[in-house]
Design an enzyme around this catalytic site. Structure first.
Site, short mmCIF file in Angstrom:
data_model
loop_
_atom_site.label_atom_id
_atom_site.label_comp_id
_atom_site.label_asym_id
_atom_site.label_seq_id
_atom_site.Cartn_x
_atom_site.Cartn_y
_atom_site.Cartn_z
CD GLU A 132 -3.24 -7.81 15.30
OE1 GLU A 132 -2.54 -8.66 14.70
OE2 GLU A 132 -3.71 -6.81 14.74
NE ARG A 144 -2.48 -2.41 3.17
CZ ARG A 144 -2.84 -2.75 4.42
NH1 ARG A 144 -3.46 -1.87 5.18
NH2 ARG A 144 -2.58 -3.94 4.90
#
Ligand code: AMP
Length: 394
Positions: A376, A238
């Site tokens: 996470e 990105r």
């Protein structure tokens, strides 16, 4: 013994982990189903990372719902006797209203569906898995932990774009992402350096996706990701922040439509686009190609500039924390970023940095530097355990 399943659904994969349910959940199993929509296959590893199962799956009609069924079947076979008492989901978008993990109800699931236009690449898959579990196991409590929630503590000005108010009112605002990782790392920092954690901290989540979060006293005050997870730092594929005029130019001069812009922003740019070699930091570090070096230099430059911006939002800097694949493992990236932050008063302890110790700043450094591995799945398991302990009986 009861256990908690943690699920993270992507466009072509579902990652899952099973933890023994406790205040400090213990990992029992990790697995994933990949290749949904192409060549689906399942893989399961034990807590030590040893692969215990690999299975090719039928292609016909194998969607996220079928993958969920397969996952529960495989999980149950391996867990034998350890009942799953709840499923905790990573959900990318909680909109402007959800600022904490929650127990999912039919009403909330419908509300989350309203956020699909805000995260069309992820939210539908998260919801497909939640719905598949709800229909197969209607009594199983399910929770959602949102990537956006941690950032709802930011002041309104940090969440606002300078655009006509009507569009802001329609939800065009900065939401921020990687929030589950930031919450976990901020919690770990509180455990390893409580006084530092009360101060002005920048957490650098540097993985394939990359962002920074400015945290004061454990709460997010600014972050580099905005309306989508494409904003801010340069990433694996990105581009991060880009002059919006570039996008208009690509439409006018190259005939790009929405899907081509999406491909350009999310999949063809970043380390991959600039190097022309790879999105993987290890490959680029090993390459002698000048384009690989240029890509890394730009990655570092963008991080250093954005740390300046986060420090401005905090009114100074007391500590910098590195996490995620690159932040945890690439000592060279940490050294180069730290060198760019010398003006803020940061000096590394080079041997400690090479060894990847938790505290990597020199004793005389005014700004502390830390390496804190993110987790996470564990954060979702913990929050799910808390919620079901406090959940009213259904
Ligand atoms: P993540 O998205 O957090 O899994 O991070 C993926 C990124 O971490 C990729 O760019 C990897 O090349 C990078 N990474 C993982 N291990 C290492 C390592 N030992 N040295 C340098 N980069 C690494």
């Amino acid at each position: 013994m009861s256990s908690i399943a943690v699920l993270n659904a992507g466009s072509s994969s579902i990652k899952f982990a099973v933890f023994q349910s406790a205040a400090e959940p213990l990992l029992l199993l990790k697995g994933q189903i990949e290749g949904i929509g192409a060549t689906p296959r399942a893989k399961l590893s034990d807590a030590k990372g040893n692969v215990v199962l690999q299975e090719e799956l039928p292609r016909e009609g194998f969607d996220h719902a079928a993958a969920t069924q397969t996952m529960m079947r495989i999980g149950a076979r391996w867990l034998d006797g350890k009942d799953i008492v709840a499923a905790g989901h990573r959900v990318v978008h909680g909109g402007a209203e959800y600022s904490a993990p929650l127990l999912l109800t039919d009403q909330i699931i419908d509300r989350l569906a309203a956020f699909v236009p805000l995260a069309p690449l992820h939210q539908p898959h998260n919801l497909a898995v939640i719905r598949a579990i709800r229909s197969a196991y209607p009594q199983l409590p399910q929770t959602a932990c949102f990537d956006t929630a941690f950032h709802r503590s930011q002041p309104p000005i940090a969440q606002t774009f300078a655009i006509p108010r009507k569009f802001s009112d329609d939800g065009l605002r900065r939401y921020g992402f990687h929030g589950i990782s930031y919450e976990y790392v901020a919690g770990r920092l509180r455990a390893v350096a409580p006084a530092v954690a009360e101060g002005r901290v920048v957490i650098a989540h540097l993985g394939n996706g990359a962002s920074l979060c400015a945290v004061r006293n454990g709460r997010s005050v600014a972050s580099t990701m905005g309306f989508t997870a494409a904003d801010g730092l340069m990433m694996g594929t990105r581009c991060g922040s880009i002059d919006p005029g570039v996008l208009v130019h690509l439409m006018d001069q190259y005939g790009f439509g929405a899907r081509e812009l999406e491909d350009f922003i999310y999949r063809r740019s970043g380390l991959l686009g600039v190097s022309g070699i790879s999105s993987d930091m290890r490959t680029l570090r090993a390459s002698r190609d000048p384009a690989a070096k240029e890509a890394i230099a730009l990655f570092i430059y963008r991080i250093v500039r954005e740390i300046g911006s986060m420090a401005a939002a905090l009114g100074g800097l007391d500590a910098l924390v590195f996490t995620a694949g690159i932040g945890e493992n690439d000592a060279a990236t940490r050294a180069e970023v730290a060198a760019g932050c010398g003006w803020l008063g940061l000096t590394l302890d080079d041997p400690a940095n090479q060894r990847g110790e938790t505290l990597i700043s020199a004793p005389q450094s005014r700004v502390g530097a830390f390496v804190i591995p993110t987790n996470e799945e564990l954060e979702i398991a913990k929050r799910t355990a808390e919620i079901i302990r406090g959940a009213p009986a259904t």
